[in-house]
Design a protein around this motif. Structure first.
Motif, PDB file in Angstrom:
ATOM      1  N   GLU A 241     -15.000 -34.432  22.538  1.00  0.00           N
ATOM      2  CA  GLU A 241     -14.981 -35.218  21.305  1.00  0.00           C
ATOM      3  C   GLU A 241     -14.364 -34.443  20.141  1.00  0.00           C
ATOM      4  OE1 GLU A 241     -19.192 -33.491  21.781  1.00  0.00           O
ATOM      5  OE2 GLU A 241     -17.633 -34.409  23.042  1.00  0.00           O
ATOM      6  N   LEU A 242     -14.521 -33.117  20.138  1.00  0.00           N
ATOM      7  CA  LEU A 242     -13.905 -32.307  19.086  1.00  0.00           C
ATOM      8  C   LEU A 242     -12.407 -32.143  19.343  1.00  0.00           C
ATOM      9  CD1 LEU A 242     -16.595 -29.511  18.609  1.00  0.00           C
ATOM     10  CD2 LEU A 242     -16.242 -31.560  17.239  1.00  0.00           C
ATOM     11  N   ALA A 243     -12.042 -31.919  20.596  1.00  0.00           N
ATOM     12  CA  ALA A 243     -10.621 -31.813  20.942  1.00  0.00           C
ATOM     13  C   ALA A 243      -9.896 -33.109  20.596  1.00  0.00           C
ATOM     14  CB  ALA A 243     -10.464 -31.488  22.427  1.00  0.00           C
TER      15      ALA A 243
ATOM     16  N   MET B  27     -11.018 -19.084   9.970  1.00  0.00           N
ATOM     17  CA  MET B  27     -10.133 -20.134  10.469  1.00  0.00           C
ATOM     18  C   MET B  27     -10.044 -21.250   9.436  1.00  0.00           C
ATOM     19  SD  MET B  27     -12.279 -22.241  13.407  1.00  0.00           S
ATOM     20  CE  MET B  27     -10.859 -23.270  13.734  1.00  0.00           C
ATOM     21  N   VAL B  28      -9.094 -22.162   9.666  1.00  0.00           N
ATOM     22  CA  VAL B  28      -8.849 -23.257   8.732  1.00  0.00           C
ATOM     23  C   VAL B  28      -8.745 -24.575   9.494  1.00  0.00           C
ATOM     24  CG1 VAL B  28      -7.345 -24.151   6.921  1.00  0.00           C
ATOM     25  CG2 VAL B  28      -7.537 -21.666   7.247  1.00  0.00           C
ATOM     26  N   LEU B  29      -9.451 -25.596   9.017  1.00  0.00           N
ATOM     27  CA  LEU B  29      -9.285 -26.968   9.494  1.00  0.00           C
ATOM     28  C   LEU B  29      -8.944 -27.850   8.306  1.00  0.00           C
ATOM     29  CD1 LEU B  29     -11.464 -25.825  11.749  1.00  0.00           C
ATOM     30  CD2 LEU B  29     -11.653 -28.246  12.270  1.00  0.00           C
ATOM     31  N   SER B  30      -8.022 -28.781   8.490  1.00  0.00           N
ATOM     32  CA  SER B  30      -7.665 -29.714   7.425  1.00  0.00           C
ATOM     33  C   SER B  30      -8.070 -31.137   7.803  1.00  0.00           C
ATOM     34  CB  SER B  30      -6.155 -29.670   7.148  1.00  0.00           C
ATOM     35  OG  SER B  30      -5.802 -28.481   6.473  1.00  0.00           O
TER      36      SER B  30
ATOM     37  N   VAL C 131     -17.717 -28.049  11.145  1.00  0.00           N
ATOM     38  CA  VAL C 131     -18.710 -26.986  11.338  1.00  0.00           C
ATOM     39  C   VAL C 131     -18.966 -26.746  12.821  1.00  0.00           C
ATOM     40  CG1 VAL C 131     -21.121 -26.320  10.945  1.00  0.00           C
ATOM     41  CG2 VAL C 131     -19.781 -27.326   9.093  1.00  0.00           C
ATOM     42  N   GLU C 132     -18.956 -27.806  13.612  1.00  0.00           N
ATOM     43  CA  GLU C 132     -19.117 -27.643  15.050  1.00  0.00           C
ATOM     44  C   GLU C 132     -18.004 -26.774  15.630  1.00  0.00           C
ATOM     45  OE1 GLU C 132     -20.057 -31.244  17.304  1.00  0.00           O
ATOM     46  OE2 GLU C 132     -20.527 -32.250  15.410  1.00  0.00           O
ATOM     47  N   VAL C 133     -16.779 -26.991  15.148  1.00  0.00           N
ATOM     48  CA  VAL C 133     -15.657 -26.160  15.591  1.00  0.00           C
ATOM     49  C   VAL C 133     -15.834 -24.723  15.093  1.00  0.00           C
ATOM     50  CG1 VAL C 133     -13.154 -25.861  15.547  1.00  0.00           C
ATOM     51  CG2 VAL C 133     -14.125 -28.163  15.602  1.00  0.00           C
ATOM     52  N   PHE C 134     -16.289 -24.563  13.847  1.00  0.00           N
ATOM     53  CA  PHE C 134     -16.523 -23.226  13.305  1.00  0.00           C
ATOM     54  C   PHE C 134     -17.531 -22.456  14.153  1.00  0.00           C
ATOM     55  CE2 PHE C 134     -15.561 -24.898   8.749  1.00  0.00           C
ATOM     56  CZ  PHE C 134     -14.202 -24.770   8.988  1.00  0.00           C
ATOM     57  N   LYS C 135     -18.554 -23.134  14.600  1.00  0.00           N
ATOM     58  CA  LYS C 135     -19.583 -22.469  15.413  1.00  0.00           C
ATOM     59  C   LYS C 135     -19.004 -22.010  16.751  1.00  0.00           C
ATOM     60  CE  LYS C 135     -23.678 -24.723  13.487  1.00  0.00           C
ATOM     61  NZ  LYS C 135     -24.818 -25.649  13.750  1.00  0.00           N
TER      62      LYS C 135
END
Length: 794
Positions: free
Chosen positions: A195-197, A481-484, A513-517
């Motif tokens: 789901e994150l991908a 890291m960076v997410l936009s 935040v899930e990706v950051f973790k």
């Protein structure tokens, strides 16, 4: 098939010891009583059916092997163990592995093929796993990479990632990097929850530097004192490179600074910078003449622009924060240089305040070098000069000026930066005058493509120890890291409901935040395995011989959430762009405050510092617009807001995704908005205190050479009267390759020799670079930009 992803298999081989391998990893065969075939090329019986022997397996690493389905069993048992690590699901049992191996063999025998390869076997096994609903095992067992055609396109300078990074050249190293990037991006998407991908692939958010997500942090702003005390260990461990003692003279100090930046690029995905560069290097300039100092600065700049050693054969993406004098915070702080802390205990007391003269001469020398340009007269793109506009230097130090009339004043030094801005548009102005920047109370700097980092006594209990370099403690600022976020899409989903809009944005932030973790978990594992050696080095203390301080304090790195298309978000939601209606303007401010408060809430709940930022979006501003146009549920809505040549994009969308469309980046008003410069500043400066992770205001200059005095007056007005924290004046230029001549503006021919063999330079997101390397979305934005002449600047 061109563009295929996530559906490849891998090779099968046998090493000299008789152990079987897949992906070149050694596996011992199962015990003899578990053998499922005798590997003899004769007629055999399988489950009571008479079948022909299978052909030998051809492997991609150059072997011909007899068929043995035990290898499938062993590989399933080994590889699916990753399911426990990445998916928290159990690995395959031996019984199921044997059953799958038998099924794979049945399928292959029925195919009656004469050619059998390792990749084909793996693909058959993966299809069986999918049929059985074992998606996580299939994701782990699958092969990542590129088809031969795609790989050829990359080698030719086209295809995957061709215009993702304008700082990369078309050379062999770049081709190699893009192939590795393709494999790494697929791997990292497969190893995170589906789901994150999918959120990344569908364009809900964008994971920047996805290829490095599992292996390195993003960017870093360095405390140069670290290397002046401990020396230089480029590999971080001392075994693969020479270890240098702390620099004793100026030339070595500058070269250590250069090589530290270059070495750091092997451990980080983004830019590298030096905070307070001139103050920290000033002790090495003591006793040097102006000519000698200029030579050292010239060497530094050329070294930074000629080291084609960064990721994929590009120049080192670098920046230096420059103050025209010694900031008051540092005046009474003991010098760290030549392997010592000059505090009166370990060495005679020397403070940075004693080196005001050297800092000023260093500043002048660096500006003179950049004003001259290179041998062709081109500007130096790196290191980016971050000119710090600080309260300390808004008034002259009259006593120093009277004692040293031959040394330039602060005003004269700042004037050089505006001459440079008028000639090349090179400098970036880091405005620390607004109260929210906290100048004098702590440290703050802009770096990389416009990310802001800071440290202060309130939040950092060790601030004073770091200030004094106690026990090697020093400032370490950067981003993990960076997410936009695709902000326009949040509006398309909200359908004019304010609260639903804010909820959509916050939900996306939660997923970030899930990706950051995941990033934190992956990186913690690599740090323990010493896979980031330069950043995690702990060199020997040159005075005590004991283990020194770690180079990077990983706990201090922030996680960055970026925003793209705030203007288009409010445009769809209200019917007006930011600059067209107070309603749209207020909604943009409200949305940013909602996100900032939510970022603070997430930071506390998850024990990680999360910053809100305007990200570079060199590729992302285009990617989000294209993605929304591709999805039927958003396409019609997106057509109302997308910027650029929408007609051409719709015509070509089935042929290419490199289209001349984009969303406005960050909280900016559109580049082509027909507004005066004061109006643009009025709208954009409001967002700087909110966007604490970094922001930038671009002022696009007309083709005529602007007046440096006019630029200085405007810049000081912006600095003293607005909340703008970071801004740049951008010049467009044409470089004649045949003549080695630089002209103002974007021209089709060289005005000197008439040659059409020209390249164009401009600022793409946060740095100067050749336009020819930009994607079509950014090139369209370049055409759309509203430029301002000298009269409009006053």
């Amino acid at each position: 098939m061109t563009g295929d992803i996530l559906l490849h298999d891998d090779e099968l081989s046998e090493n000299q010891s008789g152990k079987k391998t897949l992906d070149r990893l050694s596996i011992s065969p199962l015990p003899k009583n578990d053998q499922l075939s005798d590997n003899q090329p004769v007629q055999k019986t399988l489950d009571g059916l008479s079948v022909s022997a299978l052909p030998k397996v051809r492997t991609t690493d150059g072997f011909m092997l007899n068929w043995d389905r035990n290898i499938i069993v062993n590989q399933l048992l080994k590889e699916t163990k990753l399911s426990e690590i990445f998916y928290a699901k159990p690995a395959i049992t031996k019984e199921e592995a044997v059953d799958i191996a038998k099924e794979a063999e049945k399928i292959i025998r029925k195919m009656n093929i004469k050619f059998l390869s390792g990749p084909l076997i793996r693909e058959i096994v993966n299809n069986i796993l999918l049929d059985r609903g074992r998606v996580e095992w299939r994701n782990i067992m699958t092969r990542v990479g590129a088809s031969v055609y795609d790989a050829y396109e990359i080698d030719s300078g086209y295809g995957f990632g061709a215009n993702d990074n304008a700082n990369q050249l078309n050379n062999a190293e770049t081709s190699h990097k893009r192939k590795a990037d393709k494999m790494s991006k697929e791997q990292n998407l497969l190893l995170m929850p589906k789901e994150l991908a999918d959120l990344h692939l569908n364009g809900d958010f964008h994971i920047h530097d996805l290829e490095y997500m599992g292996t390195r942090p993003f960017c870093q702003d360095w405390d140069l004192r670290y290397f002046f005390y401990y020396g230089l260990m480029p590999d971080g461990v001392g075994t693969q490179s020479s270890v240098a003692k702390p620099a004793k003279n100026a030339e070595v100090a500058f070269l250590h600074a250069v090589k530290a930046m270059g070495s750091a690029q092997t451990n980080f995905a983004g830019g590298q910078g030096f905070y307070n560069f001139l103050t920290f290097i000033a002790p090495y300039l003591e006793g040097k003449s102006e000519v000698e100092i200029k030579q050292l600065m010239q060497m530094f700049v050329y070294e930074m622009m000629q080291m084609m050693c960064a990721r994929g054969g590009q120049t080192v993406f670098s920046s230096v924060q420059l103050s025209p004098g010694v900031p008051k915070l540092w005046k009474n702080i003991p010098v760290v240089a030549m392997g010592k802390v000059w505090d009166g205990k370990h060495a005679p007391l020397r403070t940075y305040g004693e080196f005001e003269k050297e800092v000023r001469l260093g500043f002048k020398a660096l500006m003179d070098v950049m004003l001259e340009g290179d041998a062709w007269g081109k500007p130096f793109s790196f290191p980016k000069p971050e000119i710090s506009l600080e309260p300390d230097f808004m008034q002259e130090d009259e006593s120093f000026n009277e004692a040293h009339p031959e040394i330039p004043t602060y005003k004269e030094l700042y004037r050089l930066t505006f001459e440079l801005a008028a000639k090349f548009g090179t400098p970036y102005f880091d405005n620390q005058l607004p109260e929210y920047r906290g100048a004098g109370e702590g440290i703050s700097c802009y770096q990389c493509c416009a990310y802001q980092f800071s440290a202060n006594p309130t939040d950092d209990k060790e601030f004073d120890d770091k200030l004094h370099f106690k026990d090697g403690k020093h400032f370490s600022m950067g981003s993990w890291m960076v997410l936009s976020l695709n902000c326009p899409r949040a509006a398309y989903r909200a359908e004019y409901d304010d609260e639903k809009l804010f909820t959509e944005l916050k939900t996306l932030m939660n997923r970030c935040v899930e990706v950051f973790k995941i990033k934190r978990r992956w990186m913690n594992s690599l740090i323990k395995k010493n896979r980031i050696p330069f950043a995690s080095q702990c060199p020997k203390d040159p005075n005590t011989g004991e283990k020194g301080s770690m180079a990077v304090d990983f706990e201090s790195l922030v996680y960055t959430i970026g925003v793209v298309g705030i203007n288009e978000m409010v445009q769809y939601h209200t019917g007006y762009q930011i600059h067209e209606s107070p309603v749209a303007y207020k909604l943009a401010i409200r949305a940013m405050f909602e996100m900032k408060m939510h970022a603070q809430k997430l930071s506390k709940e998850n024990d990680m510092e999360i910053a809100l930022a305007r990200t570079p979006a060199e590729t992302t501003a285009q990617r989000f617009a294209v993605s929304d146009l591709l999805h039927w549920e958003y396409a019609e809505k997106a057509e109302f807001t997308i910027k650029g040549d929408l007609k051409s994009a719709k015509k070509e969308i089935n042929e290419t995704h490199d289209l001349p469309i984009y969303y406005t980046n960050g909280t900016h008003i559109p580049p082509g908005a027909d507004v005066s410069l004061p109006e643009r500043i009025k709208y954009e400066h409001t967002f700087f205190p909110i966007v604490d992770g970094g922001n930038i205001m671009h002022i696009w200059l007309g083709e005529g050479k602007p007046d440096p005095e006019g630029l200085q007056e405007l810049a000081m007005h912006i600095a003293k009267n607005t909340q703008t924290g970071y801004f740049a004046f951008t010049r467009d230029m044409t470089v004649c390759i045949d003549e080695g001549y630089v002209a103002a503006g974007l021209l089709d021919k060289c005005p000197k020799c008439g040659s059409e063999h020209v390249q164009h330079l401009s600022r793409i997101t946060g740095y100067l670079q050749s336009v020819e390397g930009w994607n079509r979305g950014k090139r369209q934005e370049l055409k759309d930009r509203k430029r301002y002449g000298t009269r409009e600047l006053r």
